[in-house]
Design an enzyme around this catalytic site. Structure first.
Site, mmCIF file in Angstrom:
data_model
loop_
_atom_site.group_PDB
_atom_site.id
_atom_site.type_symbol
_atom_site.label_atom_id
_atom_site.label_comp_id
_atom_site.label_asym_id
_atom_site.label_seq_id
_atom_site.Cartn_x
_atom_site.Cartn_y
_atom_site.Cartn_z
ATOM 1 N N ASN A 276 31.767 -78.585 44.377
ATOM 2 C CA ASN A 276 30.393 -78.158 44.161
ATOM 3 C C ASN A 276 29.446 -79.065 44.940
ATOM 4 O O ASN A 276 29.864 -79.991 45.640
ATOM 5 C CB ASN A 276 30.063 -78.186 42.672
ATOM 6 C CG ASN A 276 29.966 -79.603 42.139
ATOM 7 O OD1 ASN A 276 30.906 -80.391 42.304
ATOM 8 N ND2 ASN A 276 28.855 -79.941 41.523
ATOM 9 N N CYS A 278 27.511 -81.519 44.268
ATOM 10 C CA CYS A 278 27.465 -82.970 44.032
ATOM 11 C C CYS A 278 28.841 -83.622 44.006
ATOM 12 O O CYS A 278 28.954 -84.816 43.696
ATOM 13 C CB CYS A 278 26.743 -83.253 42.724
ATOM 14 S SG CYS A 278 24.987 -82.836 42.774
ATOM 15 N N GLU A 280 31.439 -83.601 42.086
ATOM 16 C CA GLU A 280 32.211 -83.999 40.912
ATOM 17 C C GLU A 280 33.228 -82.950 40.486
ATOM 18 O O GLU A 280 34.118 -83.230 39.696
ATOM 19 C CB GLU A 280 31.290 -84.310 39.722
ATOM 20 C CG GLU A 280 30.731 -83.105 38.980
ATOM 21 C CD GLU A 280 29.468 -82.557 39.593
ATOM 22 O OE1 GLU A 280 28.816 -81.707 38.975
ATOM 23 O OE2 GLU A 280 29.124 -83.001 40.710
#
Length: 574
Positions: A276, A278, A280
């Site tokens: 995704n 970011c 994570e």
């Protein structure tokens, strides 16, 4: 359903003005100029009722109350998409994280993927793409007798599209990944040297074990397309290019992609090539995952005293509630694409994480990055991992396993075998309701909403600082904010009392402190960790260039660094 409690006082739970401002801008529900959520308790009640709607009539009220109680005092922080969207009439998704389809190497395939991404971002999802599947620039386009524009040209189109998408949740956010053996990898690495390009993308290089070995041994590295070697260069030259670029522009990050796939609990059914926005949440094509965090700072009793402790029983109880809460999200959430809905139902990925870690460490008398802090974080994540798997097993007993569950393959995974004996026994007996369970996401906005607790597993940035805020009308402003643990210390001992010596901030830490904390958490996290290794502006390049390799050697799944620079500037300032 009866009404959950409403506060007699307007937002009595907000301890700093910025927290209430965040709530009003991001999470308070307005509909056609009518205020629906008068207080933050109303927001929690709205979310709790919406997520309990899938329960049986006999359980609905009891489960809604459990969800509400977990959110009270900011102990559980559902992802921002859940807080702002659950129980509203807004056509939004409640899942934070998405990876789009594998991009076909054709104009039609690229544009269809772009359309799907635009629809997903319009509903509030952050998205990721693997651009390695697009042929390199300059290679022939069959039937047109012309050279291909390459993946970066496609990224330009995606970037422009993202820029025009402004939703009630802010601008879209995207991640672009590319394999370290793609012939256009050098151009990808250097892309953000142009400060006007790819402003809506985060960039990560997918680094393989073979590449890290080639760097270590100083060997040649082949850039390959369609099984053919297109070019050869020194692995160390590419590695140094990555490090020099991230030193100067904070990107690209790296994803240790072979490790990500090897540690993926669903590795027996998929191959991951993107995350995704970011980073994570590594996900398969069309994959998605809703998020929530346990706020450890709110679980500490008797802070800053010799009797300070964290309530592990409450931690386990909250994790059990959140497993059920996020499993329900998968059924009540909207999705932009049928393929996303199908993946959500077949795999039922959820992401339970933590926030307030650095504050909890400070309140317990430890120093962030120290051996004691590393031990504490590892033990907390082990507790959360076991509690999450136990709850998912019991939920599987009640509701059935996720559709794609294969007991024989799942149980042989090292991460499953590492669970406590009673938890492993429950998994063997009942299976699992959820394909993955734990993730550590960035919690910047929800952490500020919760009284400015330290974000995720990041260190305390500063005891007080100025933060740039984008207001609802698009204008920028700055706010002075105090760290939650420092604020608690003042409430207990007065403004003139000095903070304890163990009270460490980002400026006091070495890169190795950051890496040690990330590695400690990663051992007990199914998915990824959003963590930035903050570096001082004057760190020598020779010291900086070892950080990604140190993260690899420590067992991390990826690494991102940030050094203040002319390209990105600074979001936070002391």
């Amino acid at each position: 359903m009866y009404d959950l409690p409403r506060s007699a006082h307007q937002n009595a739970g907000f301890e700093q003005p910025l927290a209430e401002q965040i709530w009003r801008q991001k999470y308070q529900y307005h509909s056609q100029n009518e205020v629906i959520d008068d207080t933050v308790e109303d927001t929690w009640a709205r979310v709790a009722k919406a997520l309990a709607a899938t329960e049986t009539p006999a359980q609905c009220d009891e489960i809604a109350q459990a969800f509400f109680d977990a959110m009270q005092d900011f102990r559980v922080l559902p992802g921002g998409r859940i807080l702002s969207g659950a129980g509203t009439k807004r056509r939004v998704t409640l899942a934070n994280t998405f990876v789009m389809r594998t991009i076909p190497d054709s104009v039609t395939g690229i544009m269809d993927t772009l359309k799907d991404a635009a629809l997903t971002m319009q509903m509030g999802g952050g998205v990721g793409f693997d651009f390695s599947t697009i042929r390199p620039s300059g290679t022939p386009v069959h039937g047109l007798d012309c050279p291909a524009a390459g993946p970066l040209s496609a990224m330009d189109i995606f970037d422009t599209t993202c820029k025009m998408l402004v939703t009630g949740m802010g601008r879209g956010a995207m991640m672009a990944t590319m394999r370290c053996d793609h012939p256009d990898i050098e151009a990808f690495v250097m892309a953000k040297s142009d400060r006007t390009r790819f402003r809506n993308f985060n960039l990560s290089v997918m680094v393989t074990d073979a590449f890290m070995e080639a760097v270590r041994e100083g060997r040649d590295w082949h850039l390959i397309w369609s099984g053919q070697v297109m070019r050869t260069l020194k692995a160390t030259d590419l590695w140094n290019a990555i490090m020099k670029q991230t030193y100067g522009a904070a990107e690209p990050g790296v994803l240790f992609i072979d490790r990500i796939n090897a540690a993926n609990p669903l590795r027996y059914m998929e191959t991951i090539a993107a995350t995704n926005s970011c980073a994570e949440q590594p996900l398969p094509p069309n994959g998605t995952c809703p998020l929530a965090s346990i706020n450890l700072a709110r679980l500490v009793s008797a802070p800053f005293t010799k009797n300070a402790r964290i309530d592990l029983g409450e931690m386990r109880s909250l994790v059990g509630v959140v497993v059920r809460m996020l499993d329900n999200v998968l059924d009540v959430s909207r999705f932009a694409l049928e393929e996303q809905w199908n993946q959500a139902q077949n795999q039922r990925r959820i992401g339970i994480g933590v926030t307030g870690v650095a504050d909890a460490i400070a309140m317990l008398g430890a120093k962030y990055g120290s051996p004691k802090a590393v031990f504490l974080l590892s033990s907390w994540m082990q507790t959360i991992q076991n509690a999450a798997y136990l709850a998912s097993a019991h939920l599987a007993k009640e509701r059935g396993t996720f559709a794609s569950y294969n007991a024989a393959h799942h149980l042989e995974l090292p991460s499953i075998q590492a669970l406590d004996a009673d938890v492993l026994d429950a998994v063997k007996r009942y299976g699992l309701r959820n394909g993955t369970l734990t993730t550590i996401a960035p919690t910047g906005t929800t952490s500020m909403f919760a009284g400015n607790v330290s974000s995720g597993i990041e260190p305390i940035f500063s005891t007080s600082f100025t933060r740039k805020i984008t207001n609802a009308d698009g204008t920028k402003s700055t706010e002075r904010v105090m760290d939650y643990a420092a604020w608690r210390h003042i409430q207990m001992f007065g403004a003139d009392a000095p903070l304890p010596d163990n009270f460490t901030t980002a400026a006091d830490l070495s890169p190795s402190d950051h890496v040690a904390m990330q590695a400690a958490a990663q051992k007990w996290v199914d998915s990824g960790i959003s963590k930035t290794v903050n570096c001082p502006e004057d760190i020598p390049f020779q010291a900086f260039k070892t950080i990604y390799r140190d993260a690899y050697d420590a067992g991390c799944k990826g690494c991102t660094t940030y050094r203040p620079n002319d390209v990105t500037g600074s979001v936070l300032s002391i």
